[in-house]
Design an enzyme around this catalytic site. Structure first.
Site, PDB file in Angstrom:
ATOM      1  N   ASP A 297       0.826  -1.203   0.000  1.00  0.00           N
ATOM      2  CA  ASP A 297       0.000   0.000   0.000  1.00  0.00           C
ATOM      3  C   ASP A 297       0.863   1.257   0.000  1.00  0.00           C
ATOM      4  OD1 ASP A 297       0.913  -0.585   2.585  1.00  0.00           O
ATOM      5  OD2 ASP A 297      -0.734   0.505   3.518  1.00  0.00           O
TER       6      ASP A 297
ATOM      7  N   ARG B  95       4.822   3.912   6.002  1.00  0.00           N
ATOM      8  CA  ARG B  95       4.037   3.678   7.216  1.00  0.00           C
ATOM      9  C   ARG B  95       3.746   2.208   7.463  1.00  0.00           C
ATOM     10  NH1 ARG B  95      -1.327   6.200   6.385  1.00  0.00           N
ATOM     11  NH2 ARG B  95      -1.933   4.100   5.709  1.00  0.00           N
ATOM     12  N   GLU B  96       3.546   1.422   6.384  1.00  0.00           N
ATOM     13  CA  GLU B  96       3.099   0.046   6.564  1.00  0.00           C
ATOM     14  C   GLU B  96       3.957  -0.994   5.831  1.00  0.00           C
ATOM     15  OE1 GLU B  96      -1.061  -0.724   6.305  1.00  0.00           O
ATOM     16  OE2 GLU B  96      -1.619   1.362   6.677  1.00  0.00           O
TER      17      GLU B  96
ATOM     18  N   ASP C 208      -5.806  -2.535  -2.293  1.00  0.00           N
ATOM     19  CA  ASP C 208      -4.997  -1.641  -3.122  1.00  0.00           C
ATOM     20  C   ASP C 208      -4.530  -2.358  -4.378  1.00  0.00           C
ATOM     21  OD1 ASP C 208      -4.905  -1.030  -0.236  1.00  0.00           O
ATOM     22  OD2 ASP C 208      -3.711   0.692  -0.821  1.00  0.00           O
TER      23      ASP C 208
ATOM     24  N   GLU D 124      -2.681   9.164  -0.478  1.00  0.00           N
ATOM     25  CA  GLU D 124      -3.665   8.293   0.160  1.00  0.00           C
ATOM     26  C   GLU D 124      -4.987   8.998   0.392  1.00  0.00           C
ATOM     27  OE1 GLU D 124      -3.933   5.487   4.192  1.00  0.00           O
ATOM     28  OE2 GLU D 124      -2.528   7.170   4.090  1.00  0.00           O
TER      29      GLU D 124
END
Length: 904
Positions: free
Chosen positions: A495, A499-500, A507, A763
């Site tokens: 994604d 952050r992840e 996605d 995002e």
């Protein structure tokens, strides 16, 4: 007179001469030879590998009339070493699956293809190769080894073995399976250009090994092997909300290695990992795939991976159990540092604080060169944005991080200098998402703009598509979409790269066409769908992120997200004409659909996240999830038909119709031709996924166009709506409305991001949102694929997939004067370009050899299609009218070639 007695021999000589002439003139040959969709791959394990090629023939109506595949173990003596030879087979097939005798391990095979062109002239392709790997787990000789057993130990382990190669070396291959990440060295040289190998999997269910050709690095006499291990996702020492530090597979990194040496005399020796290896901690004192990497160069041991290094102080290794019982070859395009990105500027805030700006957002790493006193601590904080004072701002990307102390700052590398002149730092086992790098030190240092360089890292998938237009904003949106797509491709689609780094399924299903139009990504998707099969529960449930350490089975999954199990194999089939992934996933799709049917027997499902991060209006979850459930059932029915499962085909076709009826009974107002509240997402999702009754399709599309107009030609959708809205409009007579949405430059729109400096997709539509504001996200990326489909009009034909027949349905929209797109499909380059002139449109198309095309044109009253000044009619020829003209649409059939049409 001799020739009259031997007409067959004369014909054969003439055929050879014609073939040689064709080759010399480069008119016709089989080109782009690939095995398992890779060029000359090494270490494959497929028992029945696939072979593909395309016909390089630019002549009009070019086609392959017959083919023949040959495989041998010696490229210089095909007759004696022939392994498999197909008969001369009539037809245009260019995807062949091996069906000869069992392939042997550790063997290099050569292959070529004979093709006969439209005139029956034979040409032989250049020779390609593929090389098998282990083929069977019993062929491994090495042991799994590590340095310590504690998962909390921070320094990365380095391992070495010295050995003698007593004879002249013909070839050598290193096979290395790793739980974690690795770098391999032979005699001090790092092997390969790949990074972050092997790719992330569900480690306790499938472990990957990589094959390297190390012939050139070895020498007769003393040699040394070095291995540096990193944690990756295997030993996740950083803590975040997804609990990867509690993954069931978690352990200290380990590896198994076989170095197989073939000498000139034909003998083979295998150097293996085992108790005779030595180990020591490395200068990499901490590494996290999620956060950053820390180096203390004072701990470096120069020459540690070379022969004659003194390893007397090094310790013995320990044995470890294999991480899984399924050790398989990694066969895909690896991650590489694909592009060097120099710093655009540097802001010296003080003699201990410098902020570098790359002027673009990337996924990857930075490399810093500097000098300073021994013990100087340098920190490199990587950010997507900066505060008004010029310092790096992580507030938009560190929200899910849960540090237990201050020793592991987010996206912040730490480098301790040795004091030995100019030093260079670049992480081994990490990547980040960033545009800015804030460099701070505990002692004054001197840096310049040239001190720091960024490296854009991603799966090195070949680019196969281009888009150009008369609107610079559209071109920048397409570029930003590709940058976001690549930034989120690391052996699995993610994604966001900061952050992840999670493999969010939603996605990925949104962006599948965007990816496949622009990049040759099949190898990555085949690997990722194997991850799906590893993660699926016995009842059919899939997690929302794949791979996972356990998180995602209880939240975020459902048909709107985890329909990846059906949608991605289906799109691979459409783009490549290959049913293998559908076949591999068939039982998994079936279990998934059956589970939803068991939970929601009425045909409507509320399972899912819904239209994530909408502009302002949120459509019901039941609406969007049921639409995806319908798509899954329909794909399953079609897959069953393709695979010869007729009972299943009928069963799931009936289920799809049940879902469609339940959906329309609940959400469709037949009198007004409106779905639900008439929101953009509701109307477009129903159209895009084919849920609208045929007789109401035009009215629903008209209502969608009116809804967009009421919204001032701006988006009011979230994640699921962006997949549908542009396509629903352009496919139903409203391409001009779709283009107005796509080209908007005010909030909310893709162009609004571009006008505010975006070089990737975001995002959130709101660039000042307080949450959900990664600046490198692919979830709104469908627009990249739509530009190929909705403007250029290049589309695969479901009835003849793999672009064997191409649908070319351009839209000459208001607001553009020029548009061009290309796509390198399985048969070669497809081109579609149009230019508006006074009173006419010039339309140039290229249909590659072995393909045909259906041309669909929205013509005004009195308009016709001309080529070389002549109107195209139904008369026989390379292009002919098919006589179908309804709703202003004229259709034509075209054979291979390049055509310069005029519409007037």
């Amino acid at each position: 007179m001799k020739s009259s007695r031997h007409p067959v021999r004369l014909f054969a000589v003439m055929l050879v001469l014609v073939s040689l002439t064709a080759k010399a003139n480069n008119l016709v040959t089989a080109s782009g030879l690939k095995c398992e969709y890779l060029v000359n791959p090494m270490g494959i394990e497929a028992q029945h590998p696939r072979f593909t090629w395309h016909l390089a023939d630019s002549r009009a109506m070019a086609r392959q009339t017959a083919w023949q595949l040959l495989i041998s173990t010696d490229s210089l003596d095909w007759k004696k070493t022939l392994v498999w030879q197909t008969p001369k087979s009539p037809g245009s097939n260019n995807l062949v699956t091996y069906s000869g005798k069992a392939l042997q391990p550790f063997t290099k095979y050569y292959w070529r293809v004979n093709t006969w062109d439209k005139d029956g002239v034979l040409t032989t392709s250049p020779t390609a190769s593929f090389e098998t790997g282990m083929m069977n787990p019993s062929n491994w000789k090495g042991a799994w080894i590590s340095d310590v057993s504690e998962v909390s130990v921070k320094p990365a382990g380095q391992f070495r073995k010295q050995f003698e190669a007593p004879k002249k070396i013909r070839s050598a291959r290193a096979y290395i399976a790793v739980a974690g990440l690795y770098e391999l060295y032979i005699n001090g040289a790092r092997i390969g250009t790949q990074r972050l190998d092997p790719m992330y999997t569900r480690f306790d269910r499938r472990t990957l090994y990589v094959t390297h050709d190390v012939t050139d690095q070895l020498k007769t006499g003393q040699n040394a092997i070095g291995v540096l291990l990193g944690n990756g996702w295997y030993n996740h020492q950083s803590t975040a909300v997804w609990n990867f530090h509690r993954a069931p597979w978690r352990a200290r990194p380990a590896f198994c290695l076989d170095l197989r040496i073939t000498y000139d005399d034909g003998t083979v020796e295998t150097i293996t990992s085992g108790k005779d290896w030595k180990t020591s901690f490395s200068p990499v004192v901490f590494n996290s795939i999620y956060t950053a990497e820390h180096h203390d160069t004072r701990l470096a041991q120069p020459g540690w991976n070379t022969a004659n290094f003194d390893d007397s102080k090094w310790k013995s290794v320990i044995y470890r159990a294999a991480p899984s019982n399924n050790i398989v070859a990694q066969v895909l395009h690896p991650v590489r540092a694909v592009e060097e990105v120099p710093a655009h500027s540097v802001n010296k805030i003080s003699d201990t604080v410098y902020v570098f700006d790359l002027a673009r957002n990337i996924a990857g790493v930075s490399r810093l060169k500097l000098q300073g006193p021994a013990g100087t601590i340098v920190k490199l904080k990587h950010a997507e944005q900066i505060y008004p004072n010029g310092r790096a701002d992580l507030s938009n990307i560190d929200v899910h991080y849960r540090p237990t102390d201050d020793k592991d700052p987010f996206q912040t590398d730490i480098f301790i200098l040795s004091g030995n002149g100019e030093e260079t730092f670049m992480p081994h086992f990490n990547y980040k998402g960033f545009q800015y790098v804030e460099v701070t030190s505990d002692k004054p240092i001197t840096l310049s703009k040239e001190s720091l360089t960024g490296y854009f890292m991603h799966s090195d998938v070949p680019p196969i598509g281009t888009v150009k237009s008369s609107n610079p904003t559209i071109d920048k949106i397409w570029s930003a979409t590709n940058n976001a797509y690549l930034s989120n491709l690391f052996g699995y689609p993610t994604d966001c790269p900061q952050r992840e780094k999670n493999g969010w399924t939603g996605d990925a299903q949104i962006a599948i066409e965007t990816g496949l139009y622009s990049f040759d990504g099949i190898t990555v998707y085949e690997k990722w769908l194997a991850d799906h099969r590893d993660e699926q529960q016995p009842n059919g449930v899939l997690p929302s992120i794949i791979p996972t350490g356990g998180w995602g089975y209880e939240w975020g999954n459902g048909p709107d997200w985890t329909s990846t199990i059906a949608i991605i194999p289906w799109n691979i089939y459409l783009f490549y004409g290959d049913t293998k992934l559908l076949a591999d996933c068939y039982d998994n799709i079936k279990k998934y659909v059956d589970h939803i049917d068991e939970l929601y027997p009425g045909g409507l499902t509320t399972w899912g996240l819904g239209d994530w991060v909408p502009v302002k209006s949120k459509s019901p979850v039941e609406f969007t999830s049921t639409a995806y459930y319908y798509a899954d059932a329909l794909i399953l029915s079609k897959a069953a038909g393709l695979l010869g499962r007729k009972v299943d085909q009928q069963k799931y076709q009936a289920l799809a119709e049940k879902i469609r009826k339940a959906f329309n009974d609940k959400f469709l107002n037949r009198q007004t031709a409106q779905y639900g509240s008439g929101l953009q997402t509701e109307m477009s999702v129903a159209l895009y996924w084919g849920l609208v009754p045929d007789e109401l399709n035009a009215r629903v599309a008209a209502n969608l166009a009116k809804r967009v107009e009421l919204d001032n030609f701006h988006l009011d959708v979230g994640l699921l709506g962006t997949k549908a809205i542009l396509n629903a409009l352009s496919a139903n007579g409203y391409a001009d409305v779709a283009y107005k949405l796509a080209a908007q430059e005010t909030f909310p729109s893709w162009g609004w991001w571009i006008k505010n400096g975006a070089t990737t997709l975001y995002e959130n539509w709101d660039i000042n949102a307080k949450s959900d504001l990664s600046r490198n996200h692919i979830m709104f990326g469908e627009i990249g694929g739509w530009l190929y489909k909705g403007i250029a009009g290049i589309k695969p034909d479901e009835a003849v997939p793999g672009f064997r027949n191409i649908i070319l349905e351009p839209h000459f929209v208001d607001g553009l004067t020029f548009f061009e797109a290309t796509h390198d499909g399985p048969h070669g380059k497809i081109t579609a370009a149009w230019q508006k002139e006074a009173g006419s449109i010039n339309w140039t198309i290229t249909i590659p050899a072995n393909s045909t095309a259906t041309l669909v044109l929205q013509l005004e009253k009195g308009q016709q299609l001309y080529e070389q000044g002549k109107a195209i009619t139904g008369a026989a020829g390379p292009v002919r009218s098919t006589g179908h003209r309804a709703n202003g649409k004229a259709t034509y059939f075209a054979q291979a070639g390049t055509y310069h049409f005029v519409i007037r």
